[in-house]
Write a protein that holds these residues in place. Structure first.
Motif, PDB file in Angstrom:
ATOM      1  N   ASN B 139       0.820  -1.234   0.000  1.00 28.61           N
ATOM      2  CA  ASN B 139       0.000   0.000   0.000  1.00 28.61           C
ATOM      3  C   ASN B 139       0.847   1.274   0.000  1.00 28.61           C
ATOM      4  O   ASN B 139       0.332   2.362   0.178  1.00 28.61           O
ATOM      5  N   LEU B 140       2.157   1.111  -0.162  1.00 30.52           N
ATOM      6  CA  LEU B 140       3.014   2.312  -0.213  1.00 30.52           C
ATOM      7  C   LEU B 140       3.189   2.751  -1.655  1.00 30.52           C
ATOM      8  O   LEU B 140       3.384   1.922  -2.545  1.00 30.52           O
ATOM      9  N   ILE B 141       3.094   4.056  -1.852  1.00 25.92           N
ATOM     10  CA  ILE B 141       3.250   4.592  -3.202  1.00 25.92           C
ATOM     11  C   ILE B 141       4.353   5.638  -3.174  1.00 25.92           C
ATOM     12  O   ILE B 141       4.403   6.480  -2.264  1.00 25.92           O
ATOM     13  N   GLY B 142       5.255   5.562  -4.146  1.00 24.20           N
ATOM     14  CA  GLY B 142       6.347   6.537  -4.182  1.00 24.20           C
ATOM     15  C   GLY B 142       6.485   7.150  -5.559  1.00 24.20           C
ATOM     16  O   GLY B 142       6.255   6.485  -6.568  1.00 24.20           O
ATOM     17  N   ILE B 143       6.822   8.414  -5.591  1.00 21.50           N
ATOM     18  CA  ILE B 143       7.094   9.091  -6.860  1.00 21.50           C
ATOM     19  C   ILE B 143       8.476   9.711  -6.761  1.00 21.50           C
ATOM     20  O   ILE B 143       8.800  10.381  -5.772  1.00 21.50           O
ATOM     21  N   GLU B 144       9.288   9.443  -7.775  1.00 24.47           N
ATOM     22  CA  GLU B 144      10.653   9.985  -7.775  1.00 24.47           C
ATOM     23  C   GLU B 144      10.718  11.222  -8.652  1.00 24.47           C
ATOM     24  O   GLU B 144      10.248  11.202  -9.793  1.00 24.47           O
ATOM     25  N   LEU B 159      -5.619   8.692  -0.025  1.00 25.79           N
ATOM     26  CA  LEU B 159      -4.181   8.584   0.207  1.00 25.79           C
ATOM     27  C   LEU B 159      -3.771   9.380   1.444  1.00 25.79           C
ATOM     28  O   LEU B 159      -4.321  10.437   1.710  1.00 25.79           O
ATOM     29  N   GLU B 160      -2.815   8.820   2.179  1.00 26.16           N
ATOM     30  CA  GLU B 160      -2.278   9.543   3.332  1.00 26.16           C
ATOM     31  C   GLU B 160      -0.845   9.945   2.980  1.00 26.16           C
ATOM     32  O   GLU B 160      -0.029   9.079   2.638  1.00 26.16           O
ATOM     33  N   PHE B 161      -0.570  11.219   3.040  1.00 23.83           N
ATOM     34  CA  PHE B 161       0.777  11.686   2.702  1.00 23.83           C
ATOM     35  C   PHE B 161       1.754  11.314   3.815  1.00 23.83           C
ATOM     36  O   PHE B 161       1.513  11.609   4.986  1.00 23.83           O
ATOM     37  N   LEU B 162       2.839  10.639   3.445  1.00 22.97           N
ATOM     38  CA  LEU B 162       3.788  10.202   4.467  1.00 22.97           C
ATOM     39  C   LEU B 162       4.956  11.166   4.636  1.00 22.97           C
ATOM     40  O   LEU B 162       5.413  11.417   5.730  1.00 22.97           O
ATOM     41  N   GLY B 163       5.418  11.689   3.531  1.00 24.28           N
ATOM     42  CA  GLY B 163       6.524  12.645   3.655  1.00 24.28           C
ATOM     43  C   GLY B 163       7.382  12.716   2.411  1.00 24.28           C
ATOM     44  O   GLY B 163       7.131  12.042   1.415  1.00 24.28           O
ATOM     45  N   ILE B 164       8.400  13.536   2.513  1.00 23.43           N
ATOM     46  CA  ILE B 164       9.332  13.742   1.394  1.00 23.43           C
ATOM     47  C   ILE B 164      10.737  13.454   1.910  1.00 23.43           C
ATOM     48  O   ILE B 164      11.082  13.828   3.037  1.00 23.43           O
ATOM     49  N   ILE B 165      11.512  12.795   1.081  1.00 25.03           N
ATOM     50  CA  ILE B 165      12.895  12.539   1.476  1.00 25.03           C
ATOM     51  C   ILE B 165      13.809  12.919   0.309  1.00 25.03           C
ATOM     52  O   ILE B 165      13.507  12.615  -0.843  1.00 25.03           O
ATOM     53  N   ASN B 166      14.858  13.638   0.632  1.00 25.60           N
ATOM     54  CA  ASN B 166      15.805  14.013  -0.425  1.00 25.60           C
ATOM     55  C   ASN B 166      16.605  12.792  -0.865  1.00 25.60           C
ATOM     56  O   ASN B 166      16.728  11.826  -0.118  1.00 25.60           O
ATOM     57  N   LYS B 167      17.166  12.863  -2.050  1.00 28.42           N
ATOM     58  CA  LYS B 167      17.900  11.697  -2.557  1.00 28.42           C
ATOM     59  C   LYS B 167      19.162  11.406  -1.746  1.00 28.42           C
ATOM     60  O   LYS B 167      19.645  10.287  -1.732  1.00 28.42           O
ATOM     61  N   ASP B 168      19.663  12.432  -1.052  1.00 27.59           N
ATOM     62  CA  ASP B 168      20.849  12.167  -0.219  1.00 27.59           C
ATOM     63  C   ASP B 168      20.461  11.662   1.183  1.00 27.59           C
ATOM     64  O   ASP B 168      21.305  11.534   2.064  1.00 27.59           O
TER      65      ASP B 168
END
Lengths: 238, 173
Positions: B139-144, B159-168
């Motif tokens: 159930n996890l969805i990710g967009i790069e 959808l529940e927004f989980l967060g944003i993570i930088n590539k580093d």
């Protein structure tokens, strides 16, 4: 026998309830008028150039104003209901309450119990996310918060005891009287006439409010309040 | 411990506020407490400043009716510490986000399962996300995007927004 504080709270409660009720009744009345006029007009278009045009436009404007007033009055009613609710279910122990120290001590005892539970009987749930109840991080935050609350409440008891020692006092400078009223638990400033705009804004920014009942600018007693009052007194004198 | 107690943040003295309820409600709560304890409050459009009878000062900053920053000083404003509020606004920690991200297989496959596929499609179109790849894991969805990974959890009804993570691996400021 009821204390002065309880009487005051009862009076306040009655007043807030009355004001809330009055606002609700007025808003209902205006809403009813708007609805009845709305029903009569029933979406009739403005007849441009007809003798009724001006009256029609004015009526629409009046309806808009009434509708705005209805919402304002509802907000006002909610405001007073909240104030009344705050008296029935207080969110903090008032410094005006003569039993404040006993009540604070009871709260401290309750918090000590919580702290003991957190220290010794807290069950760590390894599956819990870091921010969820049951995690080590959550326990640490809770413990910090409870410890801080206990410290702050003890500090407040000390402050209340210190304030109890401040004597009632009246001081007059240039016709302005600074009164430390222990009965009301307020620092009061009496001006001979309406103070200037500058002084009023200074009073407001120092936390003083105009009390129509006492005809004075007042604030709850604290060392800082007394200091601020003296500052204002000296500034106005200068 | 009741739910009400859990959501309150202790700031100083008796000033325990529920900070998740918006600017006006926070201000009202603060005024009720200040009235009882003789604290002093200053406020402007997006800022509430609380002054104790002592040397405590708390500044609560709002943005879009949400608390973004809480600063507390115990020495009359000489030094401020930031309370741990921002982290609480994220649904999951950066560490967990990284763990989730490692499970998602990113790519440009056009044949995705209906739920995840529809969600990704809708997100990219609706919010104009400059996606370079996308993926899912249960159930996890990710967009790069070029610099970040954005993640949501599919709840079945939304959808529940989980967060944003930088590539580093860091979190965006």
């Amino acid at each position: 026998m009821t204390s002065n504080y309880e009487e005051k709270q009862a009076r306040k409660l009655e007043r807030y309830n009355q004001l809330a009720e009055k606002a609700v009744l007025e808003s209902n009345r205006l809403d009813k008028i708007n609805r009845s006029i709305g029903d009569c007009m029933n979406g009739t278009p403005i007849l441009v150039g007809h003798h009724s045009e001006g009256r029609h436009r004015r009526e629409l404007e009046r309806m808009q104003n009434r509708a705005r007033k209805v919402f304002e009055l509802r907000d006002k009613a909610e405001h007073y209901e909240n104030k009344a609710d705050n008296i029935v279910n207080p969110k903090a122990i008032s410094s005006d309450d003569p039993e404040a120290i006993q009540k604070l001590n009871a709260e401290i005892a309750e918090l000590e119990k919580q702290r003991h539970e957190l220290k010794n009987n807290y069950v760590i749930n390894k599956k819990a996310e870091w921010f969820e109840e049951g995690s080590e991080h959550y326990r640490k935050l809770e413990l910090e918060s409870v410890t801080r609350k206990i410290r702050d409440k003890k500090k407040r008891i000390e402050q209340l005891r210190a304030l109890n020692k401040i004597p009632s006092e009246d001081k007059t400078l240039n016709g302005i009287t600074l009164s430390i009223d222990k009965t009301d638990n307020r620092v009061k400033l009496f001006f001979p006439s309406i103070p200037s705009e500058e002084t009023r804004s200074k009073l407001k920014s120092s936390g003083f409010h105009w009390s129509p009942t006492n005809q004075a600018w007042q604030r709850m007693i604290s060392n800082y309040a007394i200091y601020e009052a003296e500052q204002i007194l000296n500034e106005v004198k200068a | 411990m009741s739910q009400q107690q859990e959501t309150k943040t202790h700031l100083f003295g008796e000033m325990d506020l529920n900070l998740d309820v918006g600017y006006q409600a926070v201000k009202d709560q603060a005024f009720h407490i200040a009235e009882a304890c003789g604290y002093f409050i200053k406020y402007s459009t997006n800022l509430i400043e609380l002054y104790s009878n002592d040397y405590d000062i708390v500044k609560i900053t709002f943005e879009n009716d949400k608390v973004t920053k809480v600063l507390r000083s115990e020495d009359n404003g000489s030094n401020y510490e930031e309370l741990e509020i921002k982290e609480k606004m994220f649904k999951v920690s950066p560490k967990t986000l990284l763990a989730y991200n490692s499970k998602i297989k990113y790519g440009n496959e056009k044949s995705l399962p209906m739920c995840q596929g529809m969600a990704i499609n809708k997100l990219v179109k609706e919010y104009s996300i400059p996606a370079i790849s996308y993926g899912y894991h249960f159930n996890l969805i990710g967009i790069e995007t070029h610099k970040q990974f954005l993640m949501w959890r599919d709840l079945g009804y939304g959808l529940e927004f989980l967060g944003i993570i930088n590539k580093d691996g860091s979190t965006p400021k």
